[in-house]
Write a protein that holds these residues in place. Structure first.
Motif, short mmCIF file in Angstrom:
data_model
loop_
_atom_site.label_atom_id
_atom_site.label_comp_id
_atom_site.label_asym_id
_atom_site.label_seq_id
_atom_site.Cartn_x
_atom_site.Cartn_y
_atom_site.Cartn_z
N LEU A 35 0.83 -1.20 0.00
CA LEU A 35 0.00 0.00 0.00
C LEU A 35 0.87 1.25 0.00
O LEU A 35 0.65 2.17 -0.79
CB LEU A 35 -0.95 0.00 1.20
CG LEU A 35 -1.85 1.23 1.34
CD1 LEU A 35 -2.80 1.36 0.15
CD2 LEU A 35 -2.62 1.17 2.65
N LEU A 36 1.87 1.30 0.86
CA LEU A 36 2.75 2.47 0.91
C LEU A 36 3.50 2.64 -0.40
O LEU A 36 3.66 3.77 -0.89
CB LEU A 36 3.73 2.36 2.08
CG LEU A 36 3.12 2.48 3.48
CD1 LEU A 36 4.21 2.37 4.54
CD2 LEU A 36 2.35 3.78 3.66
N ALA A 37 3.95 1.55 -0.99
CA ALA A 37 4.66 1.64 -2.28
C ALA A 37 3.74 2.21 -3.36
O ALA A 37 4.16 3.06 -4.16
CB ALA A 37 5.18 0.27 -2.68
N HIS A 38 2.48 1.79 -3.37
CA HIS A 38 1.53 2.32 -4.36
C HIS A 38 1.20 3.79 -4.09
O HIS A 38 1.02 4.57 -5.04
CB HIS A 38 0.25 1.49 -4.40
CG HIS A 38 0.39 0.19 -5.12
ND1 HIS A 38 0.72 0.10 -6.46
CD2 HIS A 38 0.25 -1.09 -4.69
CE1 HIS A 38 0.76 -1.16 -6.83
NE2 HIS A 38 0.50 -1.91 -5.76
N ILE A 39 1.13 4.18 -2.83
CA ILE A 39 0.90 5.59 -2.50
C ILE A 39 2.08 6.41 -3.03
O ILE A 39 1.89 7.48 -3.62
CB ILE A 39 0.70 5.80 -0.98
CG1 ILE A 39 -0.65 5.22 -0.56
CG2 ILE A 39 0.79 7.28 -0.62
CD1 ILE A 39 -0.86 5.17 0.95
N GLN A 40 3.28 5.90 -2.84
CA GLN A 40 4.46 6.61 -3.33
C GLN A 40 4.42 6.74 -4.86
O GLN A 40 4.76 7.78 -5.41
CB GLN A 40 5.72 5.89 -2.88
CG GLN A 40 6.99 6.66 -3.14
CD GLN A 40 8.20 6.05 -2.45
OE1 GLN A 40 8.15 4.90 -2.01
NE2 GLN A 40 9.25 6.81 -2.34
N SER A 62 -6.40 6.80 -2.96
CA SER A 62 -7.38 6.19 -3.85
C SER A 62 -6.69 5.47 -5.01
O SER A 62 -7.11 4.37 -5.40
CB SER A 62 -8.38 7.22 -4.37
OG SER A 62 -7.74 8.18 -5.18
N GLY A 63 -5.63 6.04 -5.55
CA GLY A 63 -4.87 5.38 -6.63
C GLY A 63 -4.23 4.10 -6.14
O GLY A 63 -4.22 3.09 -6.84
N ALA A 64 -3.70 4.14 -4.92
CA ALA A 64 -3.09 2.95 -4.33
C ALA A 64 -4.14 1.87 -4.10
O ALA A 64 -3.92 0.69 -4.39
CB ALA A 64 -2.39 3.31 -3.03
N ALA A 65 -5.30 2.28 -3.59
CA ALA A 65 -6.39 1.32 -3.35
C ALA A 65 -6.84 0.66 -4.65
O ALA A 65 -7.02 -0.56 -4.70
CB ALA A 65 -7.56 2.02 -2.67
N LYS A 66 -6.96 1.44 -5.71
CA LYS A 66 -7.36 0.89 -7.01
C LYS A 66 -6.32 -0.10 -7.51
O LYS A 66 -6.67 -1.17 -8.03
CB LYS A 66 -7.55 2.01 -8.03
CG LYS A 66 -8.83 2.76 -7.86
CD LYS A 66 -8.95 3.86 -8.90
CE LYS A 66 -10.15 4.73 -8.60
NZ LYS A 66 -10.19 5.90 -9.48
N ALA A 67 -5.04 0.25 -7.37
CA ALA A 67 -3.97 -0.63 -7.83
C ALA A 67 -4.00 -1.97 -7.11
O ALA A 67 -3.62 -2.99 -7.67
CB ALA A 67 -2.62 0.04 -7.65
N LYS A 88 -11.91 2.97 1.59
CA LYS A 88 -12.14 3.00 3.04
C LYS A 88 -11.12 2.13 3.78
O LYS A 88 -10.56 2.53 4.79
CB LYS A 88 -13.57 2.54 3.35
CG LYS A 88 -13.94 2.61 4.81
CD LYS A 88 -15.40 2.21 5.01
CE LYS A 88 -15.77 2.28 6.48
NZ LYS A 88 -17.18 1.97 6.70
N LYS A 89 -10.87 0.93 3.26
CA LYS A 89 -9.91 0.04 3.90
C LYS A 89 -8.50 0.62 3.81
O LYS A 89 -7.75 0.59 4.78
CB LYS A 89 -9.95 -1.35 3.25
CG LYS A 89 -8.97 -2.32 3.88
CD LYS A 89 -9.09 -3.71 3.30
CE LYS A 89 -8.09 -4.64 3.98
NZ LYS A 89 -8.19 -6.00 3.46
N ALA A 90 -8.14 1.15 2.65
CA ALA A 90 -6.81 1.74 2.48
C ALA A 90 -6.63 2.93 3.43
O ALA A 90 -5.58 3.06 4.07
CB ALA A 90 -6.61 2.18 1.03
N ALA A 123 1.57 11.82 0.18
CA ALA A 123 2.97 11.48 -0.04
C ALA A 123 3.49 10.74 1.18
O ALA A 123 2.98 10.90 2.30
CB ALA A 123 3.80 12.74 -0.28
N LEU A 124 4.51 9.93 0.98
CA LEU A 124 5.15 9.27 2.10
C LEU A 124 6.08 10.27 2.79
O LEU A 124 6.76 11.06 2.13
CB LEU A 124 5.98 8.07 1.64
CG LEU A 124 5.23 6.90 0.99
CD1 LEU A 124 6.19 5.73 0.80
CD2 LEU A 124 4.04 6.48 1.81
#
Length: 114
Positions: free
Chosen positions: A28-33, A39-44, A50-52, A81-82
């Motif tokens: 999740l953190l990698a996708h946020i980065q 939301s983009g990380a959750a979709k990926a 909500k869970k993310a 951003a991280l």
């Protein structure tokens, strides 16, 4: 039917006896980065926003300092951003994962014995 043997390792960091950080949160953190947004990380990850968001909130509240921060809007809009701590946690987790996966490859002999 062909038999397939596979050696897997799953591990987490526990905080006060409760799973705190593992492969899902690292991803999740990698996708946020990568995406600059929860939301983009959750979709990926095919996960609900909500869970993310809940996972990020838990990491931010229970970690030594926040891992993710909101970016202000503007021309490019807002996002997330991280923090330096978040980047360091992901990097340390990835180093550990690389070492453990290499160890598993070295120990494949076990599968030949089963």
């Amino acid at each position: 039917m062909e038999t397939t043997l596979e050696l897997r390792l799953t591990y987490w960091v526990y905080l006060n006896g409760i799973r705190f950080f593992g492969p899902g949160r690292a991803e999740l953190l990698a996708h946020i980065q990568e995406t600059g947004s929860i939301s983009g990380a959750a979709k990926a990850m095919e996960m609900s926003y909500k869970k993310a968001w809940r996972m990020v909130e838990e990491m931010n509240l229970e970690g030594k300092s926040p891992y993710v921060v909101a970016k202000k809007g503007g021309k490019e809009g807002g996002g997330t951003a991280l923090t330096e701590r978040g980047k360091a946690v992901v990097a340390a987790y990835n180093r550990l994962d690389h070492k453990l996966q290499a160890l598993l490859k070295e120990e494949q002999e076990l599968l030949d014995l089963i």
